[in-house]
Design an enzyme around this catalytic site. Sequence first.
Site, PDB file in Angstrom:
ATOM      1  N   ARG A  11       0.833  -1.206   0.000  1.00  0.00           N
ATOM      2  CA  ARG A  11       0.000   0.000   0.000  1.00  0.00           C
ATOM      3  C   ARG A  11       0.870   1.261   0.000  1.00  0.00           C
ATOM      4  NH1 ARG A  11      -0.862   4.754   2.564  1.00  0.00           N
ATOM      5  NH2 ARG A  11      -0.646   3.751   4.598  1.00  0.00           N
ATOM      6  N   ASP A  12       1.491   1.568   1.123  1.00  0.00           N
ATOM      7  CA  ASP A  12       2.334   2.773   1.174  1.00  0.00           C
ATOM      8  C   ASP A  12       3.570   2.603   0.306  1.00  0.00           C
ATOM      9  OD1 ASP A  12       3.213   5.288   1.890  1.00  0.00           O
ATOM     10  OD2 ASP A  12       2.884   4.987   4.029  1.00  0.00           O
ATOM     11  N   GLU A 139      -4.081  10.667  10.623  1.00  0.00           N
ATOM     12  CA  GLU A 139      -3.119  11.228   9.673  1.00  0.00           C
ATOM     13  C   GLU A 139      -2.563  12.564  10.177  1.00  0.00           C
ATOM     14  OE1 GLU A 139      -2.817  12.311   4.916  1.00  0.00           O
ATOM     15  OE2 GLU A 139      -4.752  12.437   5.943  1.00  0.00           O
ATOM     16  N   THR A 172       3.356  11.299   9.469  1.00  0.00           N
ATOM     17  CA  THR A 172       3.051  11.329   8.036  1.00  0.00           C
ATOM     18  C   THR A 172       4.123  11.995   7.203  1.00  0.00           C
ATOM     19  OG1 THR A 172       0.702  11.384   8.615  1.00  0.00           O
ATOM     20  CG2 THR A 172       1.285  11.979   6.353  1.00  0.00           C
ATOM     21  N   HIS A 199       3.588   4.641  12.810  1.00  0.00           N
ATOM     22  CA  HIS A 199       3.857   4.576  11.365  1.00  0.00           C
ATOM     23  C   HIS A 199       4.852   5.686  11.025  1.00  0.00           C
ATOM     24  CE1 HIS A 199       2.351   3.997   7.075  1.00  0.00           C
ATOM     25  NE2 HIS A 199       2.887   5.201   6.987  1.00  0.00           N
ATOM     26  N   HIS A 201       7.853   7.761   8.700  1.00  0.00           N
ATOM     27  CA  HIS A 201       8.379   8.091   7.375  1.00  0.00           C
ATOM     28  C   HIS A 201       9.806   8.621   7.536  1.00  0.00           C
ATOM     29  CE1 HIS A 201       5.221   7.521   4.315  1.00  0.00           C
ATOM     30  NE2 HIS A 201       4.426   7.527   5.370  1.00  0.00           N
TER      31      HIS A 201
END
Length: 509
Positions: A11-12, A139, A172, A199, A201
């Site tokens: 997905r990501d 998010e 995010t 999550h 990044h």
Amino acid sequence: MQLEIMDTTLRDGEQTEGVAFSKQEKLAIAKKLLNLGIHRIEVASAGTTKEEFDAVSSICRWAKKNNYLKNIEVLAFINKKSIDWIYESGCRTANLLCKGSLRHAKEQLGKTKKQHLEDVKKIIKYAGSKDIDVNLYLEDWSNGMKESKDFIYYMLDGLQNSDIKRIMLPDTLGVLSPEQTYSFIKEIKEKFPGKYDFHAHNDYGLATANTIHAVLAGIDGVHATINSLGERTGNASLIEIAVVLKDIYNIDLGFEESKYQEMSDLVAGLSGKKPSYNVPIIGKNVKTQTCGVHADGDQKANLYKTPLTSPGRFSKEKIKYALGKNVGKASIEMNLKDLGIELSSKQIKILRDEVAEIGQKKEQITQPDLLFLIADLFEQPEMVPFKILDCIIKTEINGERSAYVKIDYKGNIMKQKAKGDGGYDAAMNSIKKMLSKKGIEPPKLLDYNVTIPPGGETSALTLASIGWKYNNRKMQSHGIETDQTFAALKATEKILNLILRNGNEYIKK
């Protein structure tokens, strides 16, 4: 603590520019990830193309048959259409994308925090009516914690009685430091007890470090991808996280690390995005020592070896000692030992000086190159039993592609013509036919890269780098020529000499 890993390569990871997995590719990667032992995988975003729907349906059919359906998740949005999409695909877990900062809610959705919360509750209830489990992404949570913490508190407080399996906290835009990650997660878990994922990044290069700090703060699950694929600079590396937790923090996730390299290679091949040579754990240079001092220390007492360089770990070869301008006597000796070659101390010095001089010109030197250097420097033609004497290639746009090749194998002159899909393929088919007559099986080609220096000159030298596998051993050879096909043939000539020379026959001093 039972830490969960959710892989989001499909997905990501697919949000990496230029990456688009087919239905069959997604299914192949999903199977590999689950067989590796990954706890959960996020396989798509809902409501996209028919091809994506078919891919998710295919994964879910296989997962249901093999008792993995609970491990499959799909990104959902705040509309009934995306929940219906997930339900019809056969998936039963939705990762609902909500807002984790006031700025995002107001500027992107045009909603007040009260309106946004009500919208989210409605979709959670609708998903429940279809027996779909809901995880909830906040998010831009990282910026929300920095700029609008009250908004996050309002959302979490308002969702406490909702049927949510876990709250997912994304950095995010990759703006957190490890210290902020630790502090913010501690704060959230203390004020609003529950199950949480993190999550990360990698915009500041801190994705792995932030993920580790999230674990130390008591997070229940973390998200990652294979080869750090993902939006912009990518996500945290699943393999890095697993190895760091095991080796440094004594947290074993139970994954089959012997499959890490295979997993990385599969995703690299299907995505077209190869990891850099110096990427930790799975990079090609992980077990390559360049400094002569390191080779000397390892030769004497394994002074420069670590758990990461253990032979066979992660399905990698034993440590290699690079041949370049920084080469030392020990590096030469270790490579000669690996080749089964003995030289006198004087010859080793001459060979080392020659290798250093070539390396100073930024030319790449591999073990097969050593055979040619030894043959030239010390007049030992037995080092090179195989020579390509001539090659004529014929290529027609809409017609035949063929090659005539003439070789010298241990003094026997042989000739052969063959067809192929291109010039190099035809030449290789010619060589294979000749070697088969001698009962010789050539190595399997694994990787083929052509490098042309910048500048645009049509007469520029071309470097062909070819990866091979022979008797379960991976090897590399290089060839340089103005024509890329002949550069590849030079690389082929070198690797065949490495294989054909009997490594147990030592050269006498």
